[in-house]
Design an enzyme around this catalytic site. Structure first.
Site, short mmCIF file in Angstrom:
data_model
loop_
_atom_site.label_atom_id
_atom_site.label_comp_id
_atom_site.label_asym_id
_atom_site.label_seq_id
_atom_site.Cartn_x
_atom_site.Cartn_y
_atom_site.Cartn_z
N MET A 1 8.77 -20.12 59.93
CA MET A 1 9.75 -18.71 59.99
C MET A 1 11.03 -19.63 59.64
O MET A 1 10.61 -19.67 61.29
CB MET A 1 9.33 -18.26 60.36
N CYS A 2 11.62 -19.81 59.30
CA CYS A 2 13.05 -20.00 59.62
C CYS A 2 13.86 -19.13 60.67
O CYS A 2 14.22 -17.90 60.55
CB CYS A 2 13.87 -19.58 58.48
N THR A 3 14.58 -19.13 61.63
CA THR A 3 15.38 -18.76 62.28
C THR A 3 17.31 -19.15 62.29
O THR A 3 17.25 -20.11 63.15
CB THR A 3 14.88 -18.40 63.50
N ASN B 1 13.24 -14.90 59.04
CA ASN B 1 13.04 -14.32 58.04
C ASN B 1 12.41 -13.16 57.69
O ASN B 1 13.04 -11.85 56.30
CB ASN B 1 11.92 -15.28 57.34
#
Length: 194
Positions: free
Chosen positions: A1-3, A168
């Protein structure tokens, strides 16, 4: 998951970082754009047109979109995946802006978060014809932050120096609720469940 994370340190130091957790190679490149470039919103008929006020350096995705970048005034923009996104139906009587140009529009036109938030008109933003479901975060040299999301066809803007972390999914209002929950639990408690 992008952060995406914004850190505000001593002596006015502000740094924005972001992870890009994607399942395939995005064929990313660094692009440097000078101020004064003629641009358009890439929506075909009645695309938004502008001339960049600020130069920027960006990371591209698939050679078609600016996904992250910073302009010469210190405004940073990061585009993250958000499956809950629902764009409004485009009104072709109004100039359109494709989601692939959202980051670049922000970097080209605004020096601060305050300036961007004050200007944005929900009818001007992404046209909804793209399949990518995304939300946008911006931060500036003062540590100010804003998150832009389209949920149920409506633009929601979260604007505060406190909005330093974004992932996200879920939608940002739920991210804020989760953060409050964990603040009340404390860092030494066990996670619920087995």
């Amino acid at each position: 998951m992008c952060t995406r994370v914004v850190y505000s340190g001593s002596n006015g130091m502000v740094a924005t970082g972001r992870s890009m957790d994607w399942k395939t190679d995005m064929h990313s490149n660094l692009w440097v754009f000078p101020r004064g470039m003629k641009r358009n919103g890439e929506t075909g008929e009645n695309s938004l047109e502008w001339t960049s006020r600020y130069g920027s350096v960006v990371t591209s995705a698939f050679e078609i979109a600016s996904t992250d970048g910073m302009n010469e005034k210190g405004l940073v923009a990061n585009l993250l995946w958000l499956p809950e996104t629902e764009y409004p139906v485009r009104d072709k009587n109004k100039p359109g802006l494709a989601i692939t140009a959202w980051v670049q529009y922000m970097l080209d036109n605004f020096a601060t978060v305050e300036e961007a938030v004050a200007y944005i008109d929900e009818d001007m933003m992404p046209d909804g014809s793209r399949l990518a479901t995304l939300h946008l975060s911006i931060s500036d040299a003062t540590g100010d932050c804003a998150i832009f999301e389209y949920i149920g066809g409506k633009l929601t803007v979260y604007h505060s120096k406190e909005y330093k972390v974004m992932t996200n999914s879920p939608t940002y209002n739920k991210q804020l609720a989760l953060s409050e929950y964990w603040k009340s639990i404390g860092g030494l408690s066990f996670l619920p469940g087995t």
